[in-house]
Design an enzyme around this catalytic site. Structure first.
Site: not given
Ligand code: CTP
Length: 406
Positions: A217-220, A284
């Site tokens: 995943g990512n930090r969005s 994102a």
């Protein structure tokens, strides 16, 4: 249409009449008055006699800084014909909490208290937030009255399900203050510059499974996308919000489609943009996914593990149509160059570029500092501002493009 300069107070200068009627939820009406005032509205509170058994006019007076109306026969009233003056000046009438009696009065067209009178005398949008015991709410008489006022154009907000004053669980709670504010903003904004327009917004990061319990995943956080959805709603747009797993509430009136992976988001966006006026891709989406996600949890063995990643489709690059395409570029270096390259590569009309390493901008913050770069080469560097105001500045640009295309 003249565009207004949006601030963090979305109801700036708007006049809201708040009718408070007899219910144990009256104490929440006090919070509603406070939050409406904080949002910039001029709030005129009207209390029924029953409401005054639960709360006093002074609480409302203190929070709104304005006279409170309780008595339609008051010879000392600041307004000569209070109900007519308030009703005519209102941008919206919100009745919260609305008792079964008040809804019955409205259905019957009775005019025997200030709230019912104001309802009859206004042409502004009317919102009713019922609050009562679950059995009362379910009663045929109440439901028939609700149906009648709804047919006449009143928006019924709630009630919500949960613990009732009786201690029982059921349907009958006043909805949250946030929901009521959203409903008032939506009602007032309905005739805004996005009326009749449909806006698709994506928000949050996507998750690509590695096995049933792990993902990439990512930090969005989804905050920028949700802010755009709210802002577009406040201007009258019909909004579809396609989001990855985010921890944010859905703004009132916004249609939300939840997705997990980039492939799911691509499919949801492809369907949502049909007939839309604008797409704002604030999400994102993960650029890679595991070549083969394991069916079972991968066990720890003590040795290193390689996960093969394959590229995901570029969602915004793969959709086209008559709609305005807005992309985002979260960069850590060479901001302008990278953003400008993305305009060409993805066929965008506008890109919102931000340096995610700068303080108080980007992921998880409530503020953002962006540069808006148009496909025509124009660029606008905005100061640090709330994501909500950034959203409006983006929508101003999109509205101008839509206007040009007409
Ligand atoms: N985007 C998309 N589909 C993807 C990846 C990104 O639609 N698979 C969209 C984003 O929502 C954003 C824009 O493309 O509006 C730019 O995203 P960004 O991650 O900055 O671009 P990438 O093309 O992934 O480039 P890079 O990560 O190499 O900077």
């Amino acid at each position: 249409m003249t565009t207004r300069a949006w601030t963090d107070r979305p109801l700036e200068g708007r006049r809201v009449v708040l009718g408070v009627t007899g219910s144990i939820a009256c104490y929440k009406g006090v919070d509603v008055a406070s939050k409406l005032t904080q949002a910039g509205a001029l709030v005129d509170v009207v209390l029924t006699m029953s409401a005054q058994q639960f709360v006093t006019p002074l609480s409302f007076r203190g929070l709104t800084g304005r006279p409170v109306f309780t008595n339609m026969y008051d010879p000392q009233s600041p307004l000569a014909e209070e109900h007519v003056m308030l009703a005519r000046a209102a941008d919206a009438l919100l009745i919260a909490p609305a008792s079964a009696t008040t809804i019955a009065r409205m259905a019957q067209g009775m005019a025997d208290d200030m709230v019912a009178l104001t309802y009859l005398a206004t042409t502004a949008p009317v919102l009713v937030a019922p609050a009562m015991d679950g059995q009362m709410w379910a009663h045929d008489a109440v439901q028939a009255n609700v149906a009648t006022v709804r047919e006449r154009g009143v928006t019924i907000v709630g009630p919500a399900e949960g613990r009732l004053a009786s201690g029982h669980m059921g349907l009958g709670r006043l909805v949250e203050t946030e929901t009521l504010l959203g409903a008032v903003r939506a009602a007032i904004g309905a005739k805004g510059d996005y009326a009749g327009k449909r806006v698709v917004v994506s928000a949050g990061g996507t998750q690509e499974p590695i096995d049933p319990v792990r993902y990439i995943g990512n930090r969005s956080s989804g905050k920028m996308g949700v802010a755009i959805a709210e802002a577009a709603r406040d201007r009258g747009a019909r909004v579809t919000l396609v989001c990855g797993p985010i921890a944010l509430a859905t703004p009132y009136g916004v249609d939300r489609i939840d997705v997990k992976t980039t492939a799911d988001m691509a499919e949801a966006v492809r369907i949502a943009v049909e007939g839309a006026d604008a797409l704002s891709m604030a999400a994102a989406p993960a650029d890679f996914r595991s070549a083969a996600a394991a069916d079972q949890k991968i066990k720890r063995t003590g040795v290193s593990l390689a996960v093969e990643l394959v590229p995901n489709p570029d969602i915004i690059a793969s959709v086209s149509g008559a709609f305005v395409k807005v992309g985002f570029a979260a960069e850590t270096q060479h901001l302008r160059e990278h953003a400008a390259a993305k305009i060409a590569a993805k066929g965008l009309d506008l890109i919102v570029a931000n340096d995610v390493t700068a303080p108080a901008t980007g992921f998880a913050h409530d503020t953002n500092q962006v540069i808006l770069i148009g496909a025509d080469g124009t660029s606008e560097e905005l100061p640090l501002m709330s994501k909500y105001v950034v959203a409006h500045r983006i929508l101003d640009r999109v509205a101008a493009m839509l206007e040009q295309r007409r």
